[in-house]
Scaffold this motif. Structure first.
Motif, PDB file in Angstrom:
ATOM      1  N   VAL A 124       0.845  -1.197   0.000  1.00 38.82           N
ATOM      2  CA  VAL A 124       0.000   0.000   0.000  1.00 38.82           C
ATOM      3  C   VAL A 124       0.882   1.249   0.000  1.00 38.82           C
ATOM      4  CG1 VAL A 124      -1.699   1.326   1.304  1.00 38.82           C
ATOM      5  CG2 VAL A 124      -1.901  -1.164   1.173  1.00 38.82           C
ATOM      6  N   ALA A 125       1.925   1.206   0.817  1.00 33.65           N
ATOM      7  CA  ALA A 125       2.827   2.357   0.908  1.00 33.65           C
ATOM      8  C   ALA A 125       3.500   2.621  -0.434  1.00 33.65           C
ATOM      9  CB  ALA A 125       3.884   2.110   1.986  1.00 33.65           C
ATOM     10  N   ARG A 126       3.888   1.547  -1.136  1.00 34.70           N
ATOM     11  CA  ARG A 126       4.529   1.743  -2.443  1.00 34.70           C
ATOM     12  C   ARG A 126       3.573   2.404  -3.431  1.00 34.70           C
ATOM     13  NH1 ARG A 126       7.386  -2.393  -0.738  1.00 34.70           N
ATOM     14  NH2 ARG A 126       5.947  -4.052  -1.346  1.00 34.70           N
ATOM     15  N   LYS A 127       2.340   1.955  -3.437  1.00 29.91           N
ATOM     16  CA  LYS A 127       1.357   2.572  -4.331  1.00 29.91           C
ATOM     17  C   LYS A 127       1.153   4.042  -3.973  1.00 29.91           C
ATOM     18  CE  LYS A 127      -1.340  -1.606  -5.292  1.00 29.91           C
ATOM     19  NZ  LYS A 127      -0.842  -1.879  -6.656  1.00 29.91           N
ATOM     20  N   THR A 128       1.112   4.300  -2.691  1.00 26.15           N
ATOM     21  CA  THR A 128       0.911   5.677  -2.254  1.00 26.15           C
ATOM     22  C   THR A 128       2.092   6.565  -2.642  1.00 26.15           C
ATOM     23  OG1 THR A 128      -0.381   4.835  -0.399  1.00 26.15           O
ATOM     24  CG2 THR A 128       0.341   7.123  -0.271  1.00 26.15           C
ATOM     25  N   GLU A 129       3.293   6.017  -2.473  1.00 28.42           N
ATOM     26  CA  GLU A 129       4.494   6.764  -2.865  1.00 28.42           C
ATOM     27  C   GLU A 129       4.472   7.115  -4.349  1.00 28.42           C
ATOM     28  OE1 GLU A 129       7.828   4.371  -1.712  1.00 28.42           O
ATOM     29  OE2 GLU A 129       7.732   5.197   0.318  1.00 28.42           O
ATOM     30  N   GLN A 130       4.121   6.141  -5.138  1.00 33.82           N
ATOM     31  CA  GLN A 130       4.059   6.363  -6.581  1.00 33.82           C
ATOM     32  C   GLN A 130       3.050   7.470  -6.898  1.00 33.82           C
ATOM     33  OE1 GLN A 130       5.945   5.219  -9.199  1.00 33.82           O
ATOM     34  NE2 GLN A 130       4.754   6.869 -10.126  1.00 33.82           N
ATOM     35  N   HIS A 131       1.927   7.382  -6.224  1.00 32.13           N
ATOM     36  CA  HIS A 131       0.891   8.369  -6.447  1.00 32.13           C
ATOM     37  C   HIS A 131       1.354   9.755  -6.012  1.00 32.13           C
ATOM     38  CE1 HIS A 131      -2.879  10.263  -6.884  1.00 32.13           C
ATOM     39  NE2 HIS A 131      -3.085  10.396  -5.606  1.00 32.13           N
ATOM     40  N   LEU A 132       2.052   9.802  -4.896  1.00 32.21           N
ATOM     41  CA  LEU A 132       2.571  11.075  -4.407  1.00 32.21           C
ATOM     42  C   LEU A 132       3.518  11.690  -5.429  1.00 32.21           C
ATOM     43  CD1 LEU A 132       2.841  13.150  -2.151  1.00 32.21           C
ATOM     44  CD2 LEU A 132       4.489  11.665  -1.022  1.00 32.21           C
ATOM     45  N   LYS A 133       4.307  10.848  -6.060  1.00 35.28           N
ATOM     46  CA  LYS A 133       5.209  11.332  -7.108  1.00 35.28           C
ATOM     47  C   LYS A 133       4.419  11.957  -8.253  1.00 35.28           C
ATOM     48  CE  LYS A 133       8.853   9.057  -9.015  1.00 35.28           C
ATOM     49  NZ  LYS A 133       9.690   7.848  -9.292  1.00 35.28           N
ATOM     50  N   ASP A 134       3.347  11.281  -8.668  1.00 32.99           N
ATOM     51  CA  ASP A 134       2.483  11.809  -9.732  1.00 32.99           C
ATOM     52  C   ASP A 134       1.931  13.175  -9.350  1.00 32.99           C
ATOM     53  OD1 ASP A 134       2.886   9.412 -10.937  1.00 32.99           O
ATOM     54  OD2 ASP A 134       0.809   8.723 -10.820  1.00 32.99           O
ATOM     55  N   VAL A 135       1.443  13.253  -8.120  1.00 28.98           N
ATOM     56  CA  VAL A 135       0.841  14.503  -7.655  1.00 28.98           C
ATOM     57  C   VAL A 135       1.876  15.623  -7.688  1.00 28.98           C
ATOM     58  CG1 VAL A 135      -0.100  15.673  -5.636  1.00 28.98           C
ATOM     59  CG2 VAL A 135      -0.946  13.414  -6.267  1.00 28.98           C
ATOM     60  N   ARG A 136       3.097  15.312  -7.229  1.00 35.44           N
ATOM     61  CA  ARG A 136       4.146  16.344  -7.211  1.00 35.44           C
ATOM     62  C   ARG A 136       4.502  16.783  -8.624  1.00 35.44           C
ATOM     63  NH1 ARG A 136       7.224  13.680  -2.108  1.00 35.44           N
ATOM     64  NH2 ARG A 136       6.275  15.059  -0.559  1.00 35.44           N
ATOM     65  N   HIS A 137       4.486  15.839  -9.534  1.00 35.47           N
ATOM     66  CA  HIS A 137       4.775  16.184 -10.919  1.00 35.47           C
ATOM     67  C   HIS A 137       3.708  17.127 -11.475  1.00 35.47           C
ATOM     68  CE1 HIS A 137       6.149  15.869 -15.015  1.00 35.47           C
ATOM     69  NE2 HIS A 137       4.944  15.493 -15.402  1.00 35.47           N
ATOM     70  N   ARG A 138       2.468  16.795 -11.184  1.00 38.87           N
ATOM     71  CA  ARG A 138       1.381  17.662 -11.673  1.00 38.87           C
ATOM     72  C   ARG A 138       1.488  19.060 -11.085  1.00 38.87           C
ATOM     73  NH1 ARG A 138      -4.275  15.048 -10.932  1.00 38.87           N
ATOM     74  NH2 ARG A 138      -3.393  13.367  -9.698  1.00 38.87           N
ATOM     75  N   ILE A 139       1.867  19.148  -9.812  1.00 39.03           N
ATOM     76  CA  ILE A 139       2.044  20.459  -9.185  1.00 39.03           C
ATOM     77  C   ILE A 139       3.133  21.246  -9.907  1.00 39.03           C
ATOM     78  CG2 ILE A 139       2.860  21.652  -7.107  1.00 39.03           C
ATOM     79  CD1 ILE A 139       1.477  19.463  -5.462  1.00 39.03           C
ATOM     80  N   ALA A 140       4.231  20.568 -10.234  1.00 41.71           N
ATOM     81  CA  ALA A 140       5.346  21.246 -10.896  1.00 41.71           C
ATOM     82  C   ALA A 140       4.907  21.800 -12.251  1.00 41.71           C
ATOM     83  CB  ALA A 140       6.511  20.280 -11.067  1.00 41.71           C
ATOM     84  N   VAL A 141       4.157  20.987 -13.005  1.00 36.05           N
ATOM     85  CA  VAL A 141       3.683  21.434 -14.318  1.00 36.05           C
ATOM     86  C   VAL A 141       2.781  22.654 -14.165  1.00 36.05           C
ATOM     87  CG1 VAL A 141       2.227  20.810 -16.281  1.00 36.05           C
ATOM     88  CG2 VAL A 141       3.895  19.164 -15.397  1.00 36.05           C
ATOM     89  N   LEU A 142       1.874  22.597 -13.222  1.00 35.50           N
ATOM     90  CA  LEU A 142       0.947  23.711 -13.028  1.00 35.50           C
ATOM     91  C   LEU A 142       1.659  24.977 -12.562  1.00 35.50           C
ATOM     92  CD1 LEU A 142      -2.093  21.866 -11.430  1.00 35.50           C
ATOM     93  CD2 LEU A 142      -2.080  23.089 -13.595  1.00 35.50           C
ATOM     94  N   LYS A 143       2.693  24.798 -11.741  1.00 34.50           N
ATOM     95  CA  LYS A 143       3.427  25.977 -11.273  1.00 34.50           C
ATOM     96  C   LYS A 143       4.142  26.660 -12.424  1.00 34.50           C
ATOM     97  CE  LYS A 143       4.337  25.503  -6.404  1.00 34.50           C
ATOM     98  NZ  LYS A 143       5.304  25.012  -5.387  1.00 34.50           N
ATOM     99  N   LYS A 144       4.644  25.854 -13.334  1.00 36.07           N
ATOM    100  CA  LYS A 144       5.307  26.440 -14.495  1.00 36.07           C
ATOM    101  C   LYS A 144       4.279  27.226 -15.321  1.00 36.07           C
ATOM    102  CE  LYS A 144       8.328  25.327 -18.317  1.00 36.07           C
ATOM    103  NZ  LYS A 144       8.663  24.281 -19.307  1.00 36.07           N
ATOM    104  N   MET A 145       3.113  26.629 -15.501  1.00 46.67           N
ATOM    105  CA  MET A 145       2.015  27.326 -16.173  1.00 46.67           C
ATOM    106  C   MET A 145       1.726  28.648 -15.483  1.00 46.67           C
ATOM    107  SD  MET A 145      -1.141  24.777 -16.828  1.00 46.67           S
ATOM    108  CE  MET A 145      -0.878  23.192 -17.602  1.00 46.67           C
ATOM    109  N   GLU A 146       1.595  28.576 -14.171  1.00 46.40           N
ATOM    110  CA  GLU A 146       1.230  29.762 -13.408  1.00 46.40           C
ATOM    111  C   GLU A 146       2.258  30.861 -13.616  1.00 46.40           C
ATOM    112  OE1 GLU A 146       1.670  29.506  -9.229  1.00 46.40           O
ATOM    113  OE2 GLU A 146       0.571  31.350  -8.861  1.00 46.40           O
ATOM    114  N   TRP A 147       3.504  30.486 -13.549  1.00 47.46           N
ATOM    115  CA  TRP A 147       4.573  31.461 -13.695  1.00 47.46           C
ATOM    116  C   TRP A 147       4.481  32.130 -15.062  1.00 47.46           C
ATOM    117  CZ3 TRP A 147       8.593  32.879 -16.725  1.00 47.46           C
ATOM    118  CH2 TRP A 147       9.480  33.801 -16.173  1.00 47.46           C
TER     119      TRP A 147
END
Lengths: 138, 138
Positions: free
Chosen positions: B84-107
């Motif tokens: 479960v933790a591994r799946k969650t970690e993977q998902h957390l990585k996805d979420v962080r990636h999406r945040i990075a993309v959106l921040k670049k957009m925002e900038w």
DNA sequence: CCTTGAACCTATAGTTACTTCAGGTCTTAG
DNA sequence: CTAAGACCTGAAGTAACTATAGGTTCAAGG
């Protein structure tokens, strides 16, 4: 020359797929291009620019409907910078909202993960968290 | 009592629509419930918990396939916290990636907006930016 | 001129996570 | 018993593409 090209070259030069180009044509974002005698699409520099515009706007997260309305303004010649700015502001608000939602997700996920011992037991704090209604006082 | 309920109450108590509940049943996330003689769905507390789990996981941005696999692990009893933790970690990585993309957009969006005088002219820096390939030295 | 292989064509279905719709049936309070 | 409201099924629509099937055209080489 770079003046006339087929759909493959257009796609390569805008970093998208030929399917996407045909899709944009289908939805009206891209105009119907000229055709060869055999029916193959032929594009010019104006198409290249327009598709470049669309792709960059998409990368900035604009929806196809928003792009459509920007393009219509440009096509009709009655382009007012103020109107474009208003659309951009609205979009920026959307983007910021999405960032806020994702940050909340990130916080919750990492907080939950940090509580996890990652053992082989059935007692998993992640599952517990997902099974527990937040607040509890609703 | 809160023990037996129809689809409407279940939906209300999990803050989703009845259509969504039926959809989850259709896709297999929710089991086929009991029915009344007339064919109406009847749910119990176990369904309420399961749907609550699904909704909370969705709010955290887990995809339905990820939720499906978490639920299967739980259903089969062979629940290992590490997995479960591994799946969650993977998902957390996805979420962080999406945040990075959106921040670049925002900038990019806010930088472009700040250059805009919002006049009624045709000379719009936002449009210019969208029409100009980045870098220029590709 | 003819062949071959890559590029192209159309039309349709699939993806995600739902929502909406049309047209009917069940339940329950009065 | 009736009428409102909750419920039922199945299909289609949404965003923005992607993928597939099955056929046609183009350009280069022989």
């Amino acid at each position: 020359m770079t003046a006339k090209m087929g759909i493959g070259e257009l796609a390569r030069r805008t970093a998208c797929t030929v399917e996407t180009v045909r899709y944009y044509e289908h939805t009206g974002l891209m105009p119907n291009p000229q055709r060869t005698a055999g029916g193959h699409r032929v594009y010019g520099l104006d198409h290249l620019k327009r598709l470049g515009f669309i792709r960059r706007a998409r990368e900035l997260g604009f929806g196809m409907d928003q792009i459509q309305s920007l393009l219509s303004m440009m096509d009709s010649g009655g382009l007012s910078c103020g109107e474009v700015a208003r659309k951009t502001e609205q979009h920026l608000k959307d983007v910021r909202h999405r960032i806020a939602v994702l940050k909340k997700m990130e916080w919750t996920l990492s907080a939950t993960l940090s509580q996890c011992h990652q053992g082989e037991t059935a007692d998993c704090p992640i599952i517990d968290a997902l099974f527990t209604p937040d607040g509890g006082d609703d």
